[in-house]
Motif scaffolding. Sequence first.
Motif, PDB file in Angstrom:
ATOM      1  N   ILE A  20       2.426  44.912 -18.591  1.00  8.45           N
ATOM      2  CA  ILE A  20       2.461  46.214 -17.908  1.00  8.45           C
ATOM      3  C   ILE A  20       2.978  46.042 -16.484  1.00  8.45           C
ATOM      4  O   ILE A  20       3.834  46.798 -16.023  1.00  8.45           O
ATOM      5  CB  ILE A  20       1.071  46.881 -17.927  1.00  8.45           C
ATOM      6  N   LEU A  21       2.465  45.030 -15.780  1.00  7.95           N
ATOM      7  CA  LEU A  21       2.942  44.776 -14.416  1.00  7.95           C
ATOM      8  C   LEU A  21       4.435  44.443 -14.417  1.00  7.95           C
ATOM      9  O   LEU A  21       5.177  44.914 -13.555  1.00  7.95           O
ATOM     10  CB  LEU A  21       2.139  43.651 -13.757  1.00  7.95           C
ATOM     11  N   ASP A  26      10.104  46.903 -11.667  1.00  8.64           N
ATOM     12  CA  ASP A  26      11.396  47.395 -11.172  1.00  8.64           C
ATOM     13  C   ASP A  26      11.439  48.901 -10.949  1.00  8.64           C
ATOM     14  O   ASP A  26      12.323  49.394 -10.272  1.00  8.64           O
ATOM     15  CB  ASP A  26      12.542  46.958 -12.091  1.00  8.64           C
ATOM     16  N   ARG A  27      10.481  49.642 -11.537  1.00  9.87           N
ATOM     17  CA  ARG A  27      10.448  51.084 -11.277  1.00  9.87           C
ATOM     18  C   ARG A  27       9.206  51.693 -11.912  1.00  9.87           C
ATOM     19  O   ARG A  27       8.557  51.086 -12.745  1.00  9.87           O
ATOM     20  CB  ARG A  27      11.698  51.783 -11.795  1.00  9.87           C
ATOM     21  N   GLU A  28       8.917  52.921 -11.506  1.00 14.48           N
ATOM     22  CA  GLU A  28       7.787  53.636 -12.107  1.00 14.48           C
ATOM     23  C   GLU A  28       8.149  54.066 -13.523  1.00 14.48           C
ATOM     24  O   GLU A  28       9.316  54.296 -13.837  1.00 14.48           O
ATOM     25  CB  GLU A  28       7.386  54.833 -11.258  1.00 14.48           C
ATOM     26  N   ARG A  29       7.126  54.157 -14.361  1.00 13.55           N
ATOM     27  CA  ARG A  29       7.333  54.534 -15.752  1.00 13.55           C
ATOM     28  C   ARG A  29       6.115  55.299 -16.256  1.00 13.55           C
ATOM     29  O   ARG A  29       5.018  55.149 -15.740  1.00 13.55           O
ATOM     30  CB  ARG A  29       7.505  53.312 -16.650  1.00 13.55           C
ATOM     31  N   HIS A  30       6.316  56.081 -17.311  1.00 12.08           N
ATOM     32  CA  HIS A  30       5.184  56.717 -17.982  1.00 12.08           C
ATOM     33  C   HIS A  30       4.727  55.798 -19.114  1.00 12.08           C
ATOM     34  O   HIS A  30       5.410  54.827 -19.476  1.00 12.08           O
ATOM     35  CB  HIS A  30       5.521  58.132 -18.471  1.00 12.08           C
ATOM     36  N   GLY A  31       3.561  56.080 -19.662  1.00 11.23           N
ATOM     37  CA  GLY A  31       2.938  55.190 -20.632  1.00 11.23           C
ATOM     38  C   GLY A  31       3.804  54.835 -21.823  1.00 11.23           C
ATOM     39  O   GLY A  31       3.956  53.657 -22.161  1.00 11.23           O
ATOM     40  N   TYR A  32       4.373  55.831 -22.474  1.00 11.27           N
ATOM     41  CA  TYR A  32       5.191  55.548 -23.641  1.00 11.27           C
ATOM     42  C   TYR A  32       6.415  54.714 -23.264  1.00 11.27           C
ATOM     43  O   TYR A  32       6.829  53.833 -24.020  1.00 11.27           O
ATOM     44  CB  TYR A  32       5.622  56.852 -24.326  1.00 11.27           C
ATOM     45  N   ILE A  34       6.508  52.496 -20.900  1.00 18.42           N
ATOM     46  CA  ILE A  34       6.008  51.125 -20.727  1.00 18.42           C
ATOM     47  C   ILE A  34       5.949  50.431 -22.089  1.00 18.42           C
ATOM     48  O   ILE A  34       6.414  49.305 -22.242  1.00 18.42           O
ATOM     49  CB  ILE A  34       4.620  51.117 -20.044  1.00 18.42           C
ATOM     50  N   MET A  35       5.380  51.115 -23.095  1.00 17.08           N
ATOM     51  CA  MET A  35       5.279  50.534 -24.436  1.00 17.08           C
ATOM     52  C   MET A  35       6.664  50.180 -24.981  1.00 17.08           C
ATOM     53  O   MET A  35       6.868  49.086 -25.528  1.00 17.08           O
ATOM     54  CB  MET A  35       4.578  51.499 -25.400  1.00 17.08           C
ATOM     55  N   ARG A  36       7.620  51.084 -24.843  1.00 17.04           N
ATOM     56  CA  ARG A  36       8.981  50.845 -25.342  1.00 17.04           C
ATOM     57  C   ARG A  36       9.643  49.688 -24.610  1.00 17.04           C
ATOM     58  O   ARG A  36      10.325  48.858 -25.229  1.00 17.04           O
ATOM     59  CB  ARG A  36       9.836  52.103 -25.180  1.00 17.04           C
ATOM     60  N   GLU A  37       9.490  49.632 -23.291  1.00 15.69           N
ATOM     61  CA  GLU A  37      10.128  48.581 -22.502  1.00 15.69           C
ATOM     62  C   GLU A  37       9.580  47.215 -22.889  1.00 15.69           C
ATOM     63  O   GLU A  37      10.336  46.255 -23.034  1.00 15.69           O
ATOM     64  CB  GLU A  37       9.924  48.860 -21.004  1.00 15.69           C
ATOM     65  N   VAL A  38       8.272  47.099 -23.064  1.00 13.57           N
ATOM     66  CA  VAL A  38       7.658  45.832 -23.477  1.00 13.57           C
ATOM     67  C   VAL A  38       8.173  45.444 -24.860  1.00 13.57           C
ATOM     68  O   VAL A  38       8.543  44.288 -25.097  1.00 13.57           O
ATOM     69  CB  VAL A  38       6.115  45.921 -23.447  1.00 13.57           C
ATOM     70  N   ARG A  81       2.682  66.499 -19.781  1.00  8.87           N
ATOM     71  CA  ARG A  81       1.535  65.665 -20.167  1.00  8.87           C
ATOM     72  C   ARG A  81       1.712  64.216 -19.760  1.00  8.87           C
ATOM     73  O   ARG A  81       0.740  63.460 -19.733  1.00  8.87           O
ATOM     74  CB  ARG A  81       1.318  65.743 -21.679  1.00  8.87           C
ATOM     75  N   ARG A  82       2.920  63.805 -19.480  1.00 10.88           N
ATOM     76  CA  ARG A  82       3.180  62.416 -19.122  1.00 10.88           C
ATOM     77  C   ARG A  82       2.556  62.073 -17.784  1.00 10.88           C
ATOM     78  O   ARG A  82       2.616  62.850 -16.831  1.00 10.88           O
ATOM     79  CB  ARG A  82       4.676  62.141 -19.057  1.00 10.88           C
ATOM     80  N   ARG A  83       2.009  60.877 -17.721  1.00 13.31           N
ATOM     81  CA  ARG A  83       1.477  60.338 -16.472  1.00 13.31           C
ATOM     82  C   ARG A  83       2.369  59.166 -16.084  1.00 13.31           C
ATOM     83  O   ARG A  83       2.626  58.273 -16.892  1.00 13.31           O
ATOM     84  CB  ARG A  83       0.038  59.851 -16.650  1.00 13.31           C
ATOM     85  N   TYR A  84       2.831  59.182 -14.843  1.00 12.33           N
ATOM     86  CA  TYR A  84       3.697  58.114 -14.353  1.00 12.33           C
ATOM     87  C   TYR A  84       2.896  57.156 -13.486  1.00 12.33           C
ATOM     88  O   TYR A  84       2.018  57.576 -12.725  1.00 12.33           O
ATOM     89  CB  TYR A  84       4.861  58.699 -13.538  1.00 12.33           C
ATOM     90  N   TYR A  85       3.237  55.868 -13.593  1.00 14.93           N
ATOM     91  CA  TYR A  85       2.523  54.821 -12.878  1.00 14.93           C
ATOM     92  C   TYR A  85       3.518  53.957 -12.107  1.00 14.93           C
ATOM     93  O   TYR A  85       4.673  53.823 -12.490  1.00 14.93           O
ATOM     94  CB  TYR A  85       1.745  53.939 -13.871  1.00 14.93           C
TER      95      TYR A  85
END
Length: 124
Positions: A20-21, A26-32, A34-38, A81-85
């Motif tokens: 997750i870190l 490199d940039r902020e992302r929403h939860g889904y 993050i899952m796709r990028e990983v 509904r998306r939350r960005y982190y």
Amino acid sequence: MAKDRSPEQFLPLTPAMFHILLSLADRERHGYEIMREVDERTERKVRLGPGTLYGSIKRMLADGLVEELDERPDPQLDDERRRYYRLTDFGYRIAVAEAERLAALVKMARSKKLLSSRSLSVKN
């Protein structure tokens, strides 16, 4: 809160937290996202399910490693509904400390002839 804590107190990170870190480095992302990028970055070798992802994010929010954004990148093109982190400065320091810890382990593995420089460049 994070000023009196050292990044080393959080090490070793769980694999999910480190991924997750890395995703947020490199940039902020929403939860889904993050899952796709990983999933893409690890060539589907690591898959974060929603429970693992949001459980980890909840803990990381409480510990000050990440923060939720108040603003959305483009509210017109986004699902409300998306939350960005994003990483906090403290979260960045922890990610660096964990990467350095892992690099030291790789160095030790090489010194024990468990890895060679060639084994990292060859794809299976």
